[in-house]
Design a protein around this motif. Structure first.
Motif, short mmCIF file in Angstrom:
data_model
loop_
_atom_site.label_atom_id
_atom_site.label_comp_id
_atom_site.label_asym_id
_atom_site.label_seq_id
_atom_site.Cartn_x
_atom_site.Cartn_y
_atom_site.Cartn_z
N GLN A 39 0.83 -1.21 0.00
CA GLN A 39 0.00 0.00 0.00
C GLN A 39 0.86 1.25 0.00
O GLN A 39 0.55 2.25 0.66
N LEU A 40 1.95 1.20 -0.78
CA LEU A 40 2.84 2.35 -0.90
C LEU A 40 2.47 3.14 -2.15
O LEU A 40 2.74 2.72 -3.28
N ASN A 41 1.87 4.29 -1.95
CA ASN A 41 1.51 5.15 -3.07
C ASN A 41 2.68 6.00 -3.53
O ASN A 41 2.71 6.48 -4.65
N ASP A 42 3.64 6.17 -2.63
CA ASP A 42 4.83 6.95 -2.95
C ASP A 42 6.02 6.02 -3.05
O ASP A 42 6.60 5.61 -2.04
N ALA A 43 6.39 5.66 -4.29
CA ALA A 43 7.53 4.76 -4.49
C ALA A 43 8.84 5.40 -4.08
O ALA A 43 9.86 4.72 -3.93
N GLY A 44 8.84 6.72 -3.86
CA GLY A 44 10.06 7.42 -3.49
C GLY A 44 10.60 7.05 -2.13
O GLY A 44 11.75 7.35 -1.81
N VAL A 45 9.80 6.37 -1.32
CA VAL A 45 10.29 5.97 0.01
C VAL A 45 11.25 4.79 -0.09
O VAL A 45 11.99 4.51 0.85
N VAL A 46 11.23 4.08 -1.22
CA VAL A 46 12.17 2.97 -1.42
C VAL A 46 13.55 3.55 -1.68
O VAL A 46 13.73 4.33 -2.63
N GLU A 47 14.53 3.19 -0.88
CA GLU A 47 15.82 3.86 -0.92
C GLU A 47 16.87 3.17 -1.78
O GLU A 47 17.87 3.78 -2.15
N ASN A 48 16.68 1.88 -2.04
CA ASN A 48 17.66 1.18 -2.87
C ASN A 48 17.05 -0.13 -3.35
O ASN A 48 15.97 -0.53 -2.91
N VAL A 65 25.09 -4.49 -16.41
CA VAL A 65 24.17 -3.51 -15.81
C VAL A 65 22.74 -4.03 -15.95
O VAL A 65 21.83 -3.32 -16.38
N ARG A 66 22.54 -5.26 -15.54
CA ARG A 66 21.25 -5.91 -15.76
C ARG A 66 20.11 -5.19 -15.05
O ARG A 66 19.10 -4.83 -15.65
N GLY A 67 20.26 -5.01 -13.74
CA GLY A 67 19.20 -4.37 -12.97
C GLY A 67 18.98 -2.93 -13.39
O GLY A 67 17.83 -2.46 -13.47
N HIS A 68 20.05 -2.22 -13.66
CA HIS A 68 19.92 -0.83 -14.09
C HIS A 68 19.14 -0.75 -15.39
O HIS A 68 18.29 0.14 -15.57
N SER A 69 19.40 -1.68 -16.29
CA SER A 69 18.71 -1.68 -17.57
C SER A 69 17.22 -2.01 -17.39
O SER A 69 16.35 -1.39 -18.00
N LEU A 74 11.30 2.11 -15.05
CA LEU A 74 10.53 2.28 -13.83
C LEU A 74 10.86 3.61 -13.15
O LEU A 74 10.01 4.21 -12.49
N VAL A 75 12.09 4.06 -13.31
CA VAL A 75 12.47 5.38 -12.81
C VAL A 75 11.70 6.45 -13.58
O VAL A 75 11.15 7.39 -12.99
N GLU A 76 11.64 6.30 -14.88
CA GLU A 76 10.92 7.27 -15.72
C GLU A 76 9.43 7.29 -15.40
O GLU A 76 8.78 8.35 -15.49
N GLU A 77 8.89 6.16 -15.00
CA GLU A 77 7.46 6.08 -14.65
C GLU A 77 7.17 6.54 -13.23
O GLU A 77 6.00 6.61 -12.83
N GLY A 78 8.21 6.81 -12.46
CA GLY A 78 8.01 7.21 -11.08
C GLY A 78 7.76 6.05 -10.14
O GLY A 78 7.31 6.24 -9.00
N LEU A 79 8.08 4.85 -10.60
CA LEU A 79 7.88 3.65 -9.78
C LEU A 79 9.12 3.29 -8.96
O LEU A 79 9.07 2.41 -8.10
N PHE A 80 10.23 3.95 -9.25
CA PHE A 80 11.46 3.77 -8.48
C PHE A 80 12.17 5.11 -8.48
O PHE A 80 12.24 5.78 -9.52
N PRO A 81 12.70 5.52 -7.33
CA PRO A 81 13.25 6.88 -7.23
C PRO A 81 14.51 7.10 -8.07
O PRO A 81 15.33 6.20 -8.24
#
Length: 417
Positions: A39-48, A65-69, A74-81
């Motif tokens: 129930q996290l509406n703000d994905a920005g709280v995830v720190e790493n 760079v598998r994970g980064h790719s 998801l960063v662009e979508e705002g799903l990961f900070p």
């Protein structure tokens, strides 16, 4: 230690062949599912994030760079900070538990309050040679002759032949030889292995996220295509694709969450990693070492576990790991499974998800999917495969092969808050 660590979000995609779904799409599904579960509406709280994957380099040509790719969209979508660190994790089939362990340690250290462990792999590919090559990277290729020699010695001891070569999977061949030795040493039977396989296919038939959702009677398990004696196809995990994730948080962050989240959260009681070695086959394996340390860390024993997921890349592995986890004495695993002790209504239900042989085994996602299953059980949300009054659960996740055991192993203990 700084307080407790909680799993507040957990999710797994369905495991299957996803030829029309990209790795990025599967990764997105797992992250979105975990965020919604927490129930996290703000994905920005995830720190790493720790990203678990094994096959992208060999099979899909994406290495380094598998994970980064996978997470860049998801960063662009705002799903990961933005700017949050993403750490790639690889430890063969144990990669998911490694990612979870590292996220857990970050929170214990006080470095982060919210950390993500996420795993994805796509192992279904039209060119099976690429897949076989990827799997063979789970052994020490520089010392491959030593591995083969050790298994040939085991084979001679128990009157078998160690089969190895092209167009075969070395993992099934090594597990098969371990099973043969166990049969020779302890009187374990192929029928007992089949009973465990049949039980897990039944559990998989109750799991909507399992790759195989059909029952396989014991006699059909035994009559199925022989992969590597004594293991038939129905005793072996399939190749597939999928993703899974877990969001972990500190006690400080936990206390800020609404009751609806706290009530479904799961406490991490212990997390232990161990590494394999060249060992005599009659010596207990690395998973026992990890389990013993996890029990000590949590102040628990095998008798306190209500439900478990163990790494059954083959049905024999459940027999062996039941012994290593202390659920039964060493050498009695075959009789233990045959007795019904590991069924849904048994003494210690094991692999309620269907296990790897039914749920599926997309390597990098596997360990985290096991976390998801135990979390689901402890929440009382497993539906027709629900274990009654489950309060403490165990995950054992192994990977790679060195000598007669895995290269790496993770044992995790989870409990209700």
């Amino acid at each position: 230690m700084i307080g407790n660590v909680y799993v507040i979000g957990s999710y797994s995609t369905k495991f299957q062949k996803w030829p029309d779904k990209s790795g990025k799409a599967l990764t997105r599904d797992a992250l979105v599912g975990a965020l919604r579960d927490a129930q996290l509406n703000d994905a920005g709280v995830v720190e790493n994030a720790y990203f678990s994957n094994c096959g992208m380099g060999v099979i899909w040509g994406q290495d380094m760079v598998r994970g980064h790719s996978m997470m860049a969209p998801l960063v662009e979508e705002g799903l990961f900070p933005e700017r949050a660190p993403i750490i790639n994790v690889e430890g063969a089939c144990a990669s998911g538990s490694m990612a979870f362990h590292l996220a857990w340690k970050d929170i214990l250290s006080g470095l982060h309050d919210v950390s993500l462990a996420i795993g994805m792999d796509k192992f279904y590919h039209p060119d099976m040679q690429l897949v076989l090559t990827a799997f063979e990277n789970g052994i020490d290729r520089e010392d491959k002759d030593r591995l083969i020699g050790e298994y040939r010695t085991v084979a001679e001891t128990c009157g078998q032949d160690f089969q190895f070569g092209d167009n075969r999977t070395i993992f099934m061949d090594t597990y098969a030889m371990q099973a043969c030795w166990h049969m020779w040493k302890w009187g374990t039977t192929q029928n007992q292995i089949a009973v465990g396989a049949s039980k897990n296919h039944y559990n998989g038939s109750l799991n909507p996220k399992a790759q195989y959702q059909f029952e396989v009677p014991v006699e059909k398990v035994l009559s199925d295509y022989m992969v590597s004696y004594p293991l038939t196809r129905s005793m072996c995990a399939p190749i597939g694709d999928g993703a899974a994730a877990a969001i972990l948080c500190s006690e400080t962050f936990f206390n800020t969450l609404p009751p609806s989240v706290r009530e479904r959260s799961i406490k991490v009681r212990a997390s232990v990693l161990s590494s394999g070695k060249h060992r005599p086959i009659n010596e207990p394996g690395l998973s026992k070492w990890a389990a013993d340390k996890a029990y000590q860390m949590a102040g628990l024993g095998p008798e306190d576990i209500h439900v478990a997921e163990v790494h059954d890349a083959t049905a024999f592995c459940e027999i062996y790991q039941a012994e290593m986890m202390g659920f039964c004495p060493i050498g009695t695993g075959g009789k233990f499974i045959e007795s019904g002790a590991t069924m849904l209504d048994g003494k210690i239900p094991i692999n309620t998800s269907g296990g790897l042989i039914s749920k599926g085994h997309p390597i990098g996602a596997t360990g985290l999917s096991m976390i998801y299953e135990i979390a689901t059980q402890l929440r009382g949300e497993a539906g027709p495969r629900q274990v009654k009054n489950a309060c403490v659960g165990l995950v054992e996740n192994g990977g790679g092969v060195i000598s007669v055991e895995e290269m790496a192993c993770g044992v995790t203990l989870l409990g209700k808050p």
